[in-house]
Write an enzyme that holds these catalytic residues in place. Structure first.
Site, PDB file in Angstrom:
ATOM      1  N   SER A   1       1.227  -0.630   0.188  1.00 47.58           N
ATOM      2  CA  SER A   1      -0.115   0.166  -0.175  1.00 47.58           C
ATOM      3  C   SER A   1       0.925   1.285   0.060  1.00 47.58           C
ATOM      4  O   SER A   1       1.418   2.121   0.663  1.00 47.58           O
ATOM      5  CB  SER A   1      -1.131  -0.320   1.860  1.00 47.58           C
ATOM      6  OG  SER A   1      -1.590  -1.271   1.431  1.00 47.58           O
ATOM      7  N   GLU A   2       1.580   1.383  -1.425  1.00 53.82           N
ATOM      8  CA  GLU A   2       2.928   2.547  -1.153  1.00 53.82           C
ATOM      9  C   GLU A   2       1.899   3.973  -0.639  1.00 53.82           C
ATOM     10  O   GLU A   2       3.020   5.092   0.517  1.00 53.82           O
ATOM     11  CB  GLU A   2       3.034   2.811  -2.440  1.00 53.82           C
ATOM     12  CG  GLU A   2       4.217   2.099  -2.565  1.00 53.82           C
ATOM     13  CD  GLU A   2       3.352   0.210  -3.565  1.00 53.82           C
ATOM     14  OE1 GLU A   2       2.128   0.134  -3.806  1.00 53.82           O
ATOM     15  OE2 GLU A   2       4.022  -0.254  -3.479  1.00 53.82           O
TER      16      GLU A   2
ATOM     17  N   ILE B   1       6.946   4.050  -7.048  1.00 56.25           N
ATOM     18  CA  ILE B   1       6.721   5.229  -6.212  1.00 56.25           C
ATOM     19  C   ILE B   1       5.648   5.746  -6.589  1.00 56.25           C
ATOM     20  O   ILE B   1       4.885   7.054  -6.003  1.00 56.25           O
ATOM     21  CB  ILE B   1       7.648   6.483  -6.161  1.00 56.25           C
ATOM     22  CG1 ILE B   1       7.897   7.598  -5.141  1.00 56.25           C
ATOM     23  CG2 ILE B   1       8.002   6.898  -7.574  1.00 56.25           C
ATOM     24  CD1 ILE B   1       7.489   6.892  -3.588  1.00 56.25           C
TER      25      ILE B   1
ATOM     26  N   HIS C   1      10.283  -2.353 -14.225  1.00 54.38           N
ATOM     27  CA  HIS C   1      11.360  -2.383 -13.153  1.00 54.38           C
ATOM     28  C   HIS C   1      12.272  -1.993 -13.415  1.00 54.38           C
ATOM     29  O   HIS C   1      13.183  -2.910 -13.108  1.00 54.38           O
ATOM     30  CB  HIS C   1      10.414  -4.109 -12.850  1.00 54.38           C
ATOM     31  CG  HIS C   1       9.197  -4.952 -12.379  1.00 54.38           C
ATOM     32  ND1 HIS C   1       8.712  -5.122 -12.758  1.00 54.38           N
ATOM     33  CD2 HIS C   1       9.232  -5.038 -10.213  1.00 54.38           C
ATOM     34  CE1 HIS C   1       7.964  -5.415 -12.329  1.00 54.38           C
ATOM     35  NE2 HIS C   1       8.032  -5.379 -10.511  1.00 54.38           N
TER      36      HIS C   1
ATOM     37  N   ASP D   1       9.391   2.347  -9.646  1.00 53.56           N
ATOM     38  CA  ASP D   1       8.492   2.483 -10.767  1.00 53.56           C
ATOM     39  C   ASP D   1       7.490   2.962  -9.375  1.00 53.56           C
ATOM     40  O   ASP D   1       6.767   2.690 -10.246  1.00 53.56           O
ATOM     41  CB  ASP D   1       8.453   1.475 -11.451  1.00 53.56           C
ATOM     42  CG  ASP D   1       9.692   0.722 -11.943  1.00 53.56           C
ATOM     43  OD1 ASP D   1      10.137   1.158 -13.325  1.00 53.56           O
ATOM     44  OD2 ASP D   1      10.591   0.407 -11.502  1.00 53.56           O
TER      45      ASP D   1
ATOM     46  N   PHE E   1      10.667  -0.867  -5.608  1.00 48.93           N
ATOM     47  CA  PHE E   1      11.194   0.319  -7.077  1.00 48.93           C
ATOM     48  C   PHE E   1      10.657   1.345  -6.712  1.00 48.93           C
ATOM     49  O   PHE E   1       9.304   1.498  -7.020  1.00 48.93           O
ATOM     50  CB  PHE E   1      11.020  -1.076  -8.181  1.00 48.93           C
ATOM     51  CG  PHE E   1      11.115  -2.481  -8.593  1.00 48.93           C
ATOM     52  CD1 PHE E   1      12.191  -2.510  -9.068  1.00 48.93           C
ATOM     53  CD2 PHE E   1      10.858  -3.455  -7.729  1.00 48.93           C
ATOM     54  CE1 PHE E   1      13.716  -4.135  -9.347  1.00 48.93           C
ATOM     55  CE2 PHE E   1      11.111  -5.000  -7.559  1.00 48.93           C
ATOM     56  CZ  PHE E   1      12.524  -5.180  -8.137  1.00 48.93           C
TER      57      PHE E   1
END
Lengths: 330, 334
Positions: free
Chosen positions: A59-60, A87, A129, A85, A83
């Site tokens: 759950s970024e 964010i 990635h 990617d 990664f």
């Protein structure tokens, strides 16, 4: 003094800062007992406890928000984003919230958090990635952006980032994790915002960071055989940026080539070139050369990926063209 | 059957709740006038009609608790006890404002009151509240973090991520949804198949309760229960306050999307009218006392507006201040 891998330098910085300051906490996916996808946090939960090494759901946005909210109340959180990617899933919290909290509150609140992100290809890691997204964050006022190339810098800058009062986006290039270098035992943090001359030269400055530094050194050795003397200048910190360091190098060489694994279009090299062209034009004897990835998503097929990414051969070609005064593009 | 107000809190406290609701109502009505008069350059998202949920929820909080608010945040801030003078000063873009004129309505804070910010992004404060709750738990002093948001925000991914995380970690968070039936210009029913936001709590193994958002005491009691649960270490709760905004999404919105008669129906439960009526009827609070409350509110807002009008305008050299906290706003950070 000891020789350690880049990844170990990150681990040491986290461990030492956690021992120094009880407000340093870690958050990220799989960082607890598994020790992280790349083993960076291995052993830290056992040493510092599960209250400080927080293994999170995937759950970024919630995780970066958790770090932000805690940082506004005195914690010093370090988030691991597996990664860079990923964010993008937390961009509101990074760009609209963390980056702006100090400014939009008139300096009454700040967000001393660090977001560590893996970036760059690891060979056929394909389109989701492999990216290098550092330039996005350099574009946002309020964020600091650090991109080390050696274990020594990785350790010293991560320690500085953790103690920094502002949000710091900390890039770790996957291809560098197993590279080795000397690191002081219990090293002090190094101030953010100072570039470093890694190799001195008189004909051309290659301004670069992360893996680009290593590629530039290889290219410099080849170019030396042609009688071209290359200075390799490690940017190290995109924000703050060392204008004086760039100027000092261009005073010696009069020519500039920017290099990074990120896509060339809109990359941080464009900012460096713009600074040189607008503020240091008197020092330039030739058009500025640019090397970066081609403007495509990262292909999976090895030969296509190799064609997309900057290679030592391409750096050498552009360097030669730049020194000859020709157009040095891509 | 509604219990008598006097059984729930003492009379001075109840009159205080009325005064605070009225302060919010009049603060917002005056802000609208000041904006039309050209004193306020930016957006306003008035919370007129929603005073009871702000005041009821904040009445359940203690000094160590913190709040994350929304774009419709003036009421939460005043309910928490903020200074209307510094709020107007911020809206007037004066240095004496809460954010030194760098934030305006959408970003106002009062760190001393634990009011950690309005927010310009729908749902943007919810993840921060999760982090505030994490730090409250780490501090171990029993503080909670309250996250206010509207019915529009519950369809953002952040809402679900954060409720899951806070429930997983048993964080002392209280999620207060002010369901005013519209997300921006679109009815809630056109944005979600779930009419009761409180139902969503079940998905995250936390209690979900519905309060009459126009009844300040019902909100107070439901939020107090959630706060007590959080303080006890039993984790987060979701409280849905059913309410209505009398004005549009922002000041200037003509509300052409609202069905005829809807506003009039809600005006019948206007908390700044129904609550003092109950105080008079049930506790015998007389018109003289209520009149004093109204006069006190007007005096306070007169002073607040005068303070803002007399405030100073930031010099342009302050444009580059506060970008970074380490005050190295040098050329390296350009």
């Amino acid at each position: 003094m000891s020789t350690i891998r880049f990844g170990q330098a990150i681990t040491q910085a986290l461990d030492e800062e956690m021992s120094r300051d009880p407000e340093v906490i870690l958050l990220g996916e799989d960082i607890g007992r598994p020790g992280g996808s790349f083993g960076i946090t291995r052993g830290l939960l056992e040493k510092h406890g599960e209250d400080r090494v927080l293994d999170t759901p995937i759950s970024e946005e919630a995780v970066v928000g958790a770090a932000l909210g805690a940082s506004m109340m005195g914690a010093r959180p370090v988030v691991e984003i597996m990664f860079n990617d990923f964010i993008v899933l937390a961009m509101d919290q990074v760009v609209n919230q963390a980056a702006k909290i100090h400014y939009m509150t008139g300096g009454r609140l700040s967000a001393p958090l660090v977001i560590r992100m893996l970036c760059g290809t690891n060979g056929s890691t394909a389109a989701q990635h492999s990216q290098s997204l550092e330039a996005w964050f350099a574009h946002v006022p309020g964020l600091k952006v650090v991109a080390p190339s050696t274990p020594r810098d990785a350790k010293a800058f991560l320690k500085a980032a953790i103690r920094d009062p502002d949000p710091v986006m900390f890039f770790e290039q996957r291809m560098l994790y197993n590279t080795k270098g000397e690191v002081d035992g219990d090293s002090e943090p190094a101030p953010l915002g100072e570039g470093l001359v890694v190799r001195e030269g008189g004909d051309l400055t290659i301004a670069t960071y992360m893996r680009g530094v290593h590629q530039a050194l290889e290219a410099a050795a080849i170019l030396e055989e042609d009688g071209i003397s290359v200075e390799v200048w490690d940017v190290r910190s995109l924000v703050p940026f060392d204008r004086d360091g760039l100027r000092a190098s261009l005073e010696r060489t009069g020519r500039l080539l920017t290099l990074h694994e990120a896509v060339a279009r809109g990359g941080f090299g464009a900012e460096i070139a713009a600074i040189a062209a607008s503020e240091m034009f008197d020092l330039l004897k030739a058009p500025i050369g640019r090397v970066g990835a081609l403007a495509t998503p990262h292909p999976y097929a090895p030969q296509l990926e190799a064609a997309m990414l900057p290679s030592v051969e391409r750096i050498v070609d552009v360097a030669r063209a730049t020194v000859r005064g020709g157009a040095g593009v891509v | 059957m509604t219990r008598a107000v006097g059984e729930r809190l003492d009379t001075p406290t109840l009159v205080g709740l009325y005064e605070r609701m009225l302060l919010i109502r009049r603060f917002e009505e005056r802000a609208s006038e000041y904006r039309l008069a050209g004193h306020i350059p930016g957006f306003l998202h008035p919370c007129i009609g929603q005073e009871a949920s702000a005041v009821g929820a904040c009445a359940a909080l203690g000094p160590d608790d913190v709040i994350l608010s929304t774009h419709r945040g003036h009421g939460h801030m005043l309910a928490r006890g903020a200074d209307p003078g510094r709020m107007y000063a911020e809206l007037y873009a004066r240095v004496e404002g809460y954010n030194r004129s760098k934030g305006g309505s959408l970003h106002m804070i009062d760190t001393e009151l634990g009011f950690l910010g309005a927010n310009g992004i729908v749902g943007g404060g919810i993840p921060i509240a999760g982090g505030a709750a994490l730090q409250q738990k780490r501090r171990g002093r029993g503080g909670v973090a309250v996250s206010f948001f509207g019915d529009g925000a519950v369809n953002q991914g952040a809402f679900h991520e954060v409720l899951n995380l806070c429930a997983l970690w048993s964080l002392p968070a209280v999620f207060v949804c002010e369901n005013n039936l519209y997300g921006e210009f679109t009815p809630q029913a056109d944005q979600s198949p779930i009419p009761d936001v409180a139902d969503r709590a079940a998905a995250y193994a936390m209690p979900g309760t519905i309060a009459d958002g126009n009844d300040v005491l019902d909100v107070y009691e439901k939020v107090a229960e959630a706060v007590a649960r959080a303080r006890a270490g039993d984790g987060p709760s979701l409280v849905e306050c059913k309410t209505y905004r009398h004005r549009g999404h922002y000041e200037g919105d003509m509300c052409s999307y609202r069905p005829e008669g809807e506003l009039e129906q809600w005006l019948e439960t206007d908390p700044t009218i129904t609550f003092p009526a109950r105080l008079a009827q049930e506790l015998g609070v007389d018109e003289t006392e209520l009149g004093e409350v109204r006069a006190r509110v007007e005096r306070r807002l007169d002073e607040a507006a005068a303070f803002a009008a007399a405030g100073t305008v930031a010099g342009v050299e302050q444009t580059l201040e506060h970008v970074y906290a380490d005050s190295i706003d040098s050329k390296a950070l350009r």
